[in-house]
Design a protein around this motif. Structure first.
Motif, mmCIF file in Angstrom:
data_model
loop_
_atom_site.group_PDB
_atom_site.id
_atom_site.type_symbol
_atom_site.label_atom_id
_atom_site.label_comp_id
_atom_site.label_asym_id
_atom_site.label_seq_id
_atom_site.Cartn_x
_atom_site.Cartn_y
_atom_site.Cartn_z
ATOM 1 N N PHE A 150 11.711 17.821 19.551
ATOM 2 C CA PHE A 150 12.626 16.767 19.972
ATOM 3 C C PHE A 150 12.782 15.604 18.997
ATOM 4 N N PHE A 151 11.803 15.380 18.113
ATOM 5 C CA PHE A 151 11.830 14.174 17.299
ATOM 6 C C PHE A 151 11.804 14.400 15.793
ATOM 7 N N PHE A 152 11.451 15.587 15.331
ATOM 8 C CA PHE A 152 11.352 15.820 13.894
ATOM 9 C C PHE A 152 12.736 15.707 13.280
ATOM 10 N N GLY A 153 12.855 14.986 12.187
ATOM 11 C CA GLY A 153 14.146 14.673 11.604
ATOM 12 C C GLY A 153 14.884 15.844 10.974
ATOM 13 N N CYS A 154 14.184 16.874 10.599
ATOM 14 C CA CYS A 154 14.805 18.037 9.943
ATOM 15 C C CYS A 154 15.078 19.108 11.003
ATOM 16 N N THR A 155 16.329 19.271 11.382
ATOM 17 C CA THR A 155 16.695 20.232 12.426
ATOM 18 C C THR A 155 16.334 21.656 12.029
ATOM 19 N N GLU A 156 16.597 22.017 10.790
ATOM 20 C CA GLU A 156 16.274 23.366 10.311
ATOM 21 C C GLU A 156 14.764 23.613 10.368
ATOM 22 N N CYS A 157 13.982 22.608 9.975
ATOM 23 C CA CYS A 157 12.518 22.736 10.007
ATOM 24 C C CYS A 157 12.031 22.875 11.455
ATOM 25 N N THR B 185 0.829 -1.190 0.000
ATOM 26 C CA THR B 185 0.000 0.000 0.000
ATOM 27 C C THR B 185 0.870 1.248 0.000
ATOM 28 N N ARG B 186 0.525 2.203 -0.831
ATOM 29 C CA ARG B 186 1.243 3.469 -0.892
ATOM 30 C C ARG B 186 0.294 4.576 -0.472
ATOM 31 N N TYR B 187 0.664 5.306 0.565
ATOM 32 C CA TYR B 187 -0.166 6.412 1.025
ATOM 33 C C TYR B 187 -0.071 7.558 0.025
ATOM 34 N N VAL B 188 -1.194 8.000 -0.495
ATOM 35 C CA VAL B 188 -1.174 9.039 -1.521
ATOM 36 C C VAL B 188 -1.843 10.330 -1.068
ATOM 37 N N GLY B 189 -2.228 10.408 0.188
ATOM 38 C CA GLY B 189 -2.948 11.578 0.671
ATOM 39 C C GLY B 189 -2.172 12.872 0.582
ATOM 40 N N CYS B 190 -0.876 12.804 0.619
ATOM 41 C CA CYS B 190 -0.076 14.022 0.610
ATOM 42 C C CYS B 190 1.003 14.005 -0.462
ATOM 43 N N PHE B 191 0.745 13.361 -1.566
ATOM 44 C CA PHE B 191 1.710 13.400 -2.667
ATOM 45 C C PHE B 191 1.465 14.648 -3.487
ATOM 46 N N SER B 192 2.487 15.125 -4.141
ATOM 47 C CA SER B 192 2.393 16.338 -4.933
ATOM 48 C C SER B 192 2.894 16.074 -6.342
ATOM 49 N N THR B 193 2.464 16.896 -7.252
ATOM 50 C CA THR B 193 2.977 16.788 -8.618
ATOM 51 C C THR B 193 4.358 17.416 -8.722
ATOM 52 N N ARG B 194 4.727 18.238 -7.742
ATOM 53 C CA ARG B 194 6.054 18.851 -7.710
ATOM 54 C C ARG B 194 6.946 18.062 -6.770
ATOM 55 N N PRO B 195 8.141 17.672 -7.221
ATOM 56 C CA PRO B 195 9.032 16.894 -6.360
ATOM 57 C C PRO B 195 9.525 17.705 -5.170
ATOM 58 N N GLY B 196 9.725 17.004 -4.056
ATOM 59 C CA GLY B 196 10.332 17.632 -2.888
ATOM 60 C C GLY B 196 9.379 18.351 -1.963
ATOM 61 N N ILE B 197 8.083 18.325 -2.225
ATOM 62 C CA ILE B 197 7.150 18.982 -1.305
ATOM 63 C C ILE B 197 6.093 17.997 -0.848
ATOM 64 N N ARG B 198 5.484 18.316 0.262
ATOM 65 C CA ARG B 198 4.394 17.569 0.875
ATOM 66 C C ARG B 198 4.906 16.293 1.525
ATOM 67 N N ARG B 199 4.339 15.169 1.262
ATOM 68 C CA ARG B 199 4.671 13.873 1.841
ATOM 69 C C ARG B 199 4.606 13.885 3.363
ATOM 70 N N PHE B 200 5.691 13.490 4.056
ATOM 71 C CA PHE B 200 5.631 13.332 5.506
ATOM 72 C C PHE B 200 5.208 14.606 6.237
ATOM 73 N N PRO B 201 5.806 15.768 5.953
ATOM 74 C CA PRO B 201 5.347 16.972 6.666
ATOM 75 C C PRO B 201 3.864 17.249 6.442
ATOM 76 N N CYS B 202 3.379 17.022 5.235
ATOM 77 C CA CYS B 202 1.958 17.215 4.952
ATOM 78 C C CYS B 202 1.106 16.265 5.789
ATOM 79 N N SER B 203 1.532 15.028 5.862
ATOM 80 C CA SER B 203 0.799 14.042 6.664
ATOM 81 C C SER B 203 0.796 14.441 8.132
ATOM 82 N N LEU B 204 1.906 14.973 8.598
ATOM 83 C CA LEU B 204 2.001 15.395 9.991
ATOM 84 C C LEU B 204 1.072 16.574 10.271
ATOM 85 N N TRP B 205 1.068 17.568 9.365
ATOM 86 C CA TRP B 205 0.132 18.684 9.517
ATOM 87 C C TRP B 205 -1.306 18.163 9.545
#
Length: 129
Positions: A83-90, A31-51
């Motif tokens: 404490f847990f988000f993988g992107c320190t800058e984010c 199964t592939r989660y498609v709720g937060c996929f984008s047509t533009r690479p590099g955006i959405r996905r995990f952060p979108c799912s988290l929001w």
């Protein structure tokens, strides 16, 4: 499973295996989660799912009949990102935005929902620029 009194910790691998064994499984390799996929690479996905999860949690908290802490979800969200988000800058950006937007001044569940929408809109707008 998570609330068993004998548990003092839950490892990610254990939880993943537990979720795979449910009928029907919540996660699997096909199964592939498609709720937060984008047509533009590099955006959405995990952060979108988290929001999406945080929005869901704030609204569910608002709709509950419990007279509990209106900051409960925002505290959990802030702690997770800090404490847990993988992107320190984010994480740093979120913490600065949360402080600037007075996250700790929220006094009601309604305000928590609105604070999250307003902050999410700010982050999304900055991302597009």
């Amino acid at each position: 499973y998570l609330m068993e009194s004998s548990r003092t910790e839950v490892k990610g691998e254990e939880l993943q295996e537990f979720l795979k064994k449910l009928n029907p499984p919540i996660i699997n390799d096909k199964t592939r989660y498609v709720g937060c996929f984008s047509t533009r690479p590099g955006i959405r996905r995990f952060p979108c799912s988290l929001w999406s999860l945080f929005h869901y949690l704030t609204v569910q908290h608002l709709e509950s009949n419990h007279e509990d802490d209106p900051m409960e979800v925002l505290h959990a969200m802030h702690g997770y990102i800090k404490f847990f988000f993988g992107c320190t800058e984010c994480s740093k950006h979120f913490q600065e935005m949360a402080k600037r937007n007075h996250i700790w001044n929220v006094t009601s569940k309604d305000q928590a929902v609105l604070w999250l929408w307003s902050s999410h809109n700010e982050v999304s707008f900055q991302r597009l620029q």
